[in-house]
Write a protein that holds these residues in place. Structure first.
Motif, short mmCIF file in Angstrom:
data_model
loop_
_atom_site.label_atom_id
_atom_site.label_comp_id
_atom_site.label_asym_id
_atom_site.label_seq_id
_atom_site.Cartn_x
_atom_site.Cartn_y
_atom_site.Cartn_z
N LYS A 5 0.84 -1.20 0.00
CA LYS A 5 0.00 0.00 0.00
C LYS A 5 0.87 1.24 0.00
O LYS A 5 1.92 1.29 0.63
CB LYS A 5 -0.85 0.05 1.28
CG LYS A 5 -2.09 -0.76 1.24
CD LYS A 5 -2.89 -0.50 2.51
CE LYS A 5 -4.07 -1.41 2.56
NZ LYS A 5 -5.30 -0.74 2.81
N SER A 6 0.39 2.28 -0.67
CA SER A 6 1.11 3.55 -0.59
C SER A 6 0.73 4.24 0.72
O SER A 6 -0.36 4.00 1.26
CB SER A 6 0.75 4.44 -1.78
OG SER A 6 -0.47 5.09 -1.55
N VAL A 7 1.64 5.05 1.22
CA VAL A 7 1.35 5.73 2.49
C VAL A 7 0.14 6.65 2.35
O VAL A 7 -0.55 6.91 3.33
CB VAL A 7 2.58 6.50 3.04
CG1 VAL A 7 3.66 5.53 3.49
CG2 VAL A 7 3.13 7.51 2.05
N GLU A 8 -0.15 7.10 1.14
CA GLU A 8 -1.33 7.94 0.92
C GLU A 8 -2.63 7.21 1.28
O GLU A 8 -3.59 7.83 1.70
CB GLU A 8 -1.42 8.41 -0.54
CG GLU A 8 -0.54 9.58 -0.87
CD GLU A 8 0.61 9.19 -1.77
OE1 GLU A 8 1.03 8.01 -1.71
OE2 GLU A 8 1.09 10.06 -2.50
N ALA A 19 5.74 14.67 5.55
CA ALA A 19 7.03 14.31 6.16
C ALA A 19 7.51 12.97 5.60
O ALA A 19 8.69 12.80 5.28
CB ALA A 19 6.92 14.25 7.68
N LEU A 20 6.60 12.01 5.47
CA LEU A 20 6.96 10.71 4.92
C LEU A 20 7.42 10.84 3.47
O LEU A 20 8.49 10.35 3.09
CB LEU A 20 5.78 9.73 5.00
CG LEU A 20 5.42 9.24 6.39
CD1 LEU A 20 4.10 8.49 6.36
CD2 LEU A 20 6.52 8.37 6.98
N LEU A 21 6.62 11.53 2.66
CA LEU A 21 6.95 11.66 1.24
C LEU A 21 8.23 12.47 1.05
O LEU A 21 9.06 12.13 0.18
CB LEU A 21 5.78 12.30 0.49
CG LEU A 21 4.50 11.45 0.45
CD1 LEU A 21 3.38 12.22 -0.25
CD2 LEU A 21 4.72 10.10 -0.20
N LYS A 26 7.40 5.94 0.66
CA LYS A 26 6.20 5.98 -0.18
C LYS A 26 5.24 4.83 0.05
O LYS A 26 4.09 4.89 -0.33
CB LYS A 26 6.60 6.02 -1.65
CG LYS A 26 7.39 7.27 -2.03
CD LYS A 26 7.68 7.28 -3.52
CE LYS A 26 8.29 8.58 -3.98
NZ LYS A 26 9.66 8.79 -3.53
N THR A 27 5.74 3.74 0.66
CA THR A 27 4.89 2.57 0.86
C THR A 27 4.91 2.13 2.32
O THR A 27 5.80 2.51 3.09
CB THR A 27 5.37 1.38 0.01
OG1 THR A 27 6.67 1.00 0.46
CG2 THR A 27 5.41 1.71 -1.47
#
Length: 69
Positions: A5-8, A19-21, A26-27
């Protein structure tokens, strides 16, 4: 699979997601390779964001990597 899954998709707050991106995470799989300590050292990542990340991962039955890496 959850790790792909993407963090989005995890519905983080805008600040946590950015902050993650910004740190090229990204995942979910990429996130799981980090420890709490590593995350806390990233630009823009504070205690609130880390609590949010841990809470969202727990809902998926996952947790951050243990240890210092």
């Amino acid at each position: 699979e959850a790790t792909k899954k993407s963090v989005e998709e995890l519905d983080f707050s805008t600040r946590t997601l950015n902050a993650l991106l910004d740190n090229n995470i990204k995942t979910v799989g990429g996130l799981l390779r980090k420890s709490e300590k590593t995350l806390s050292e990233l630009e823009g990542m504070g205690d609130v964001a880390i609590k949010e990340i841990k809470r969202k991962l727990k809902k998926l039955g996952l947790e951050l990597k243990a240890g210092e890496e």
